[in-house]
Each structure stands twice: as structure tokens, then as C-alpha cells.
Design an enzyme around this catalytic site. Structure first.
Site, PDB file in Angstrom:
ATOM      1  CG  ASP A 194      23.974  15.769  71.329  1.00 58.83           C
ATOM      2  OD1 ASP A 194      23.089  15.542  70.485  1.00 58.83           O
ATOM      3  OD2 ASP A 194      24.133  15.076  72.346  1.00 58.83           O
ATOM      4  CG  HIS A 195      22.249  15.232  65.388  1.00 59.33           C
ATOM      5  ND1 HIS A 195      22.869  14.094  65.835  1.00 59.33           N
ATOM      6  CD2 HIS A 195      21.017  14.842  64.979  1.00 59.33           C
ATOM      7  CE1 HIS A 195      22.048  13.063  65.680  1.00 59.33           C
ATOM      8  NE2 HIS A 195      20.913  13.481  65.166  1.00 59.33           N
ATOM      9  CG  HIS A 257      22.029  11.720  70.447  1.00 58.71           C
ATOM     10  ND1 HIS A 257      22.800  12.824  70.167  1.00 58.71           N
ATOM     11  CD2 HIS A 257      22.299  10.830  69.455  1.00 58.71           C
ATOM     12  CE1 HIS A 257      23.489  12.601  69.060  1.00 58.71           C
ATOM     13  NE2 HIS A 257      23.213  11.401  68.617  1.00 58.71           N
TER      14      HIS A 257
HETATM   15  C1  BG6 Z   1      23.629   9.490  65.570  1.00 57.80           C
HETATM   16  C2  BG6 Z   1      23.950   8.051  65.799  1.00 57.80           C
HETATM   17  O1  BG6 Z   1      24.369  10.319  66.437  1.00 57.80           O
HETATM   18  O2  BG6 Z   1      22.237   9.709  65.796  1.00 57.80           O
HETATM   19  C3  BG6 Z   1      23.117   7.176  64.873  1.00 57.80           C
HETATM   20  O3  BG6 Z   1      25.328   7.833  65.570  1.00 57.80           O
HETATM   21  C4  BG6 Z   1      21.654   7.480  65.039  1.00 57.80           C
HETATM   22  O4  BG6 Z   1      23.368   5.798  65.120  1.00 57.80           O
HETATM   23  C5  BG6 Z   1      21.393   8.983  64.932  1.00 57.80           C
HETATM   24  O5  BG6 Z   1      20.943   6.789  64.020  1.00 57.80           O
HETATM   25  C6  BG6 Z   1      19.968   9.315  65.273  1.00 57.80           C
HETATM   26  O6  BG6 Z   1      19.701  10.645  64.946  1.00 57.80           O
HETATM   27  P1  BG6 Z   1      18.240  11.128  64.597  1.00 57.80           P
HETATM   28  O7  BG6 Z   1      18.373  12.605  64.424  1.00 57.80           O
HETATM   29  O8  BG6 Z   1      17.830  10.415  63.350  1.00 57.80           O
HETATM   30  O9  BG6 Z   1      17.378  10.743  65.757  1.00 57.80           O
END
Ligand code: BG6
Length: 494
Positions: A194-195, A257
Site C-alpha cells: 500500500d504505497h 489508503h
Molecule cells: C492510488 C489510486 O492507489 O492512489 C489513485 O488508485 C490515486 O486513484 C492514488 O490517485 C493517490 O496516491 P497519492 O500518493 O497521489 O496520494
């Protein structure tokens, strides 16, 4: 000046010799995040010199052509300056093979190459596989890797798999995927990514809460009135209409997230920072969230229907506002409001902890309801920091109270450290630390939270839904959600 404390040996450790295999290597993630992150790890000398990368994808291109292509890409996506010497070292270790992930021959070809590279780069049979393909193939790839004997750990070698999101599209499919991959893999070989957990400010929630003694005693229902978590984006769905139209904001952002942010904010102190201790506490919070009643606001942005690969009468939501309650001793009665949406006025992710009102009217000229409550905000992005609002005397002969902010800004103290957010996660996988990856029960608990909503949407035909114009903070119904509790969304400065 920052004095580094708790500087542990892990932060200076170089990864074990290994080969990384990327499936779906010609996709965006590889060029935008994975290569820039690996390059940063090489530059900061965290990456072993006994290293190689094998890229697998369907496109029929040669090794040379692939290397040439990524040498161009890195110029656009690197987060730090690209030094020729380091990049060339890196490039010499990148190999490309084409193949269909559904066919056993692909894995035989891969196995032969891995054996060869193992000798050439002294990687000791340690492999980790990054699944960055369409999620439809996750189960299949793991099965094929198993059948080819590539997941078998022997002689002290490790074999690990990093699985990208989405992990399933509902509870049932997530369970099935967990069951399927567990036929081949042991849980300790699985790294569900989960990034958001790669973001420094997200990791800092743990340090803030458990590295300081002054916050924990007030971190509960006696002192906290409610918590708001916002993840707003200004972008639309870019070129991902095909995926997004079958997913929607709820599936795309909430079980992963936003619930990560919630569980880190609400979890009990773990008994150690060992992976299972931390994840066990996070899982308990997720399991304690009470089932959502059916007053969820689901939204579709009008302009969204004109995006490529989105059907013109799409009923996919691009905004979600939810109220969640956690049924445990610490949080009973404290609402957690979460919202996320595309095409909002500002890109901002933050957690706002709203404390209870002071109990007494002590200042004659400031009625107690005008005394603003204390609010602690953890700014995740793009601002990175923590701020605390409290009351202060407005100078002058009359006793009047005003709200002021005390701000900690990451970059003021630490400077800016441009990174992709994937460095730490890749590094952790290579050293075998799964703390920042999701365990099977966490993923399932996340889906469990939103399952009642998905069930209702499945059972009821699309109805008239509240809508919002692009560039606003969602529909009025999202405000109503809080208003009925006597609250309002914190006004984010635009
Ligand atoms: C991704 C989603 O996991 O996270 C995207 O699939 C979203 O739709 C993105 O834009 C948001 O990531 P960050 O790091 O830009 O907040």
C-alpha cells in the site's frame, strides 16, 4: 538542528544480494516509481552490489531497446540528479524478457535466465517478484511461479512476492486471492503493498504517537471529540478510466489508503515494532469498526462521464464521505469522518484530531462556545508536518482569546528529501521486514468495512444520486453527514 536518536543499525544496512523480477514491467509504475526508487537506493548505497533486475512483459522488445527506453524515462522521472556512473552500473543489471504470464514457457524461460544471472551477479538464489500487472493475473502468476519451483526457499535463499493493489475487488475476491496464493506461499513470503505506507509522514504517525509520552494519555474518547481524515485530489482519473469505472472512489481509496491512516491513528501501542506486533494492532482496530449504516453519500462527478473509457451514463462514484465508529474502549462514541474525492479544489491529505471543548467559561469577553477547540493536524501531503491549534490571549487591555497555530514543518527541520515513496518499501522487502505491508487479515478487514455499502449498491439499481461540480468539496450531503452530529468539515485553505 535535529539530533538523530534511535539511529538503528537497520538504517545503515545494505540489502542482501538478490534479483528483482518485475511482471508488467512496461507499465507506468516501473518507469515512474520503481526504477527511480531503485536508483535512489543505489545512490544512497543501500542497495547491494550483487543485484539484478529482470523485467517481464508481453511486448516483444530486445534487451538493448528496453535499456535504451528506460534510460530516456529515468531522465523524466528521477527524483534526484542522475549520475552517469551509477546509472550505467544500474543499467548493466537490467534484463528484459517477453512472455505471456499465463503460459508455463514464460516461467521456464525466466527460470533459466535467473539461474544464469545468479552466477553472473552472485545473488545467492534470492529472488523477489513484483506483480505490477492487471490484478486479474495476480493469482495466476503466483501459481505459475510455484509450479515452476521458483517460490521454494532452500539453502537459506529467500523467495518473496510483492503484490500491488487492488487486492481483490470485494471481500469475497480478496479472500479467494488470499486462499489461492497461500497454497503456494507462506504468509511471510507475501508483501501486499500500500504505497501510502511508504510516505514519510504516514510512518511518522507511529513515531509521533509512540515516540512521545505527552500525546498518548489524551489520545482517547475522554479528550478527543472526533477525527477527520481527508484525502482530496485535484486530478481526475487521468488515463485510468477503464479501471476506475469498475472500481470507484470507495474501492480505490478506502479499504486500503484511508483505512491505513485510520488504523495507524487509532491503534493501541504495539508490544514491539516487529511486523506482526504492529500489524496485529492495526488489524484489531479494523476489526472493531462497526458495520456502516446505509446513509453513505456516493457521488459521481458530471464531467467524469466524459473521461476516456468511462461510459456516458456511468454511476461510478468519484467522491466518498463516511462516518465510521470504532467499538472499543479507547474510541467508543468518537466519530471518524473520512472523505476522499477526485477533482477537489486542492490536493491535500491530512488527519485532523479535534479535541473536546474547554469545560468552563472563564474569560468574560469570550463565551465558551467561541473558544475554539484544540485541533491537532497531521499533514500528510503535499504539506508535510504537524500543527496544533490552541487559544491565546489577544494583546490588549481586555481579556480576549484568539486561536493560534503552532506549526512543525518537515522541510524546515530535515530539508527536502525527494523520493518516490517506494524506496523504503522495496528496501524493506529486500531485508525481509514486512511491517509496512498488509497482512492477509488486514486486507480482509478493510474490505469487510466497506462490504455493507458494496452489498447495497449491488442490490439496488442505480438511483438518483447527489452530485458535485468539479473543483468543489463534494456535495452538500457530505456536509449534512457531519451537521447532524453538530460538526463540520474543517475548512481547508485553498
Ligand atoms: C492510488 C489510486 O492507489 O492512489 C489513485 O488508485 C490515486 O486513484 C492514488 O490517485 C493517490 O496516491 P497519492 O500518493 O497521489 O496520494
Amino acid at each position: 538542528m535535529v539530533e538523530a536518536i534511535g539511529h538503528n543499525e537497520k538504517s545503515d544496512r545494505i540489502t542482501a544480494p538478490c534479483i528483482m523480477v518485475i511482471f508488467g514491467a512496461t507499465g507506468d509504475l516501473t518507469k515512474r516509481k520503481l526504477f527511480p526508487a531503485l536508483y535512489n537506493l543505489a545512490k544512497s548505497q543501500h542497495l547491494t552490489r550483487d543485484f539484478a533486475i529482470v523485467c517481464v512483459s508481453r511486448s516483444e522488445i530486445s534487451n538493448e531497446a528496453f535499456r535504451e527506453q528506460i534510460s530516456g524515462d529515468i531522465k523524466s522521472f528521477a527524483t534526484t540528479s542522475v549520475e552517469e556512473g551509477i546509472w550505467n552500473w544500474f543499467l548493466e543489471r537490467i534484463y528484459y524478457i517477453s512472455g505471456d504470464v499465463k503460459l508455463p514457457e514464460t516461467y521456464q524461460k525466466l527460470k533459466t535466465l535467473l539461474t544464469e544471472l545468479d552466477q553472473k551477479h552472485a545473488t545467492l538464489g534470492n529472488y523477489f517478484f513484483y506483480l505490477s500487472t492487471s490484478p486479474d493475473y495476480f493469482g495466476e502468476i503466483v501459481k505459475q511461479l510455484g509450479s515452476a519451483g521458483l517460490m521454494h526457499e532452500e539453502g537459506g535463499a529467500f523467495r518473496r512476492v510483492i503484490i500491488e493493489k487492488p487486492f481483490g475487488h470485494d471481500l469475497e475476491s480478496a479472500r479467494k486471492l488470499n486462499t489461492d496464493i497461500s497454497r503456494v506461499l507462506d504468509e511471510k513470503q507475501i508483501y501486499r503493498i500500500d504505497h501510502y505506507l511508504g510516505k514519510e509522514t504516514v510512518q511518522n504517525i507511529l513515531v509521533f504517537r509512540f515516540g512521545n509520552a505527552i500525546f498518548e494519555p489524551i489520545w482517547n474518547r475522554r479528550y478527543i471529540d472526533h477525527i477527520q481524515i481527508t484525502a482530496a485530489e485535484t486530478v481526475g482519473v487521468e488515463k485510468r478510466g477503464g479501471y476506475y469505472d469498475t472500481s470507484g472512489a470507495l474501492r480505490d481509496m478506502v479499504p486500503n489508503h484511508l483505512l491505513q491512516l485510520l488504523s495507524l491513528t487509532a491503534m493501541e501501542p504495539p508490544i514491539s515494532f516487529e511486523a506482526n506486533a504492529v500489524r496485529g494492532e492495526q488489524a484489531k482496530v479494523l476489526q472493531a469498526i462497526s458495520p456502516i449504516p446505509h446513509w453513505v453519500n456516493d457521488e459521481v462527478l458530471a464531467a467524469y462521464r466524459t473521461e476516456p473509457q468511462v461510459v456516458p451514463d456511468s454511476t461510478t462514484e468519484t467522491f466518498v464521505a463516511l462516518k465510521l465508529m470504532i467499538d472499543n474502549w479507547r474510541w467508543a462514541g468518537v466519530p471518524f469522518y473520512i472523505r476522499t474525492g477526485k477533482r477537489m479544489p486542492k490536493r491535500v491529505t491530512e488527519i485532523s484530531i479535534q479535541f473536546k471543548q474547554a469545560p468552563l467559561l472563564l474569560f468574560r469577553n469570550t463565551p465558551v462556545e467561541r473558544l475554539r477547540t484544540n485541533r491537532l493536524v497531521i499533514h500528510i501531503q503535499p504539506d508535510e508536518g504537524i500543527s496544533l491549534r490552541f487559544g491565546a490571549k489577544i494583546p490588549g487591555p481586555v481579556m480576549k482569546v484568539g486561536a493560534v497555530e503552532m506549526d512543525f514543518n518537515y522541510s524546515d527541520y530535515f530539508g527536502s528529501t525527494p523520493s518516490t515513496g517506494y524506496e523504503r518499501l522495496l528496501y524493506d522487502c529486500m531485508i525481509g521486514d514486512a511491517t509496512l505491508f498488509q497482512r492477509a487479515d488486514m486486507v480482509e478487514a478493510g474490505w469487510q468495512v466497506i462490504e455493507p455499502v458494496l452489498d447495497v449498491w449491488k442490490a439496488l439499481p442505480p438511483r438518483k444520486f447527489p452530485n458535485y461540480p468539479a473543483g468543489t468539496w463534494g456535495p452538500p450531503e457530505a456536509d449534512e453527514l457531519l451537521k447532524t452530529d453538530g460538526h463540520e468539515w474543517w475548512k481547508i485553505e485553498e
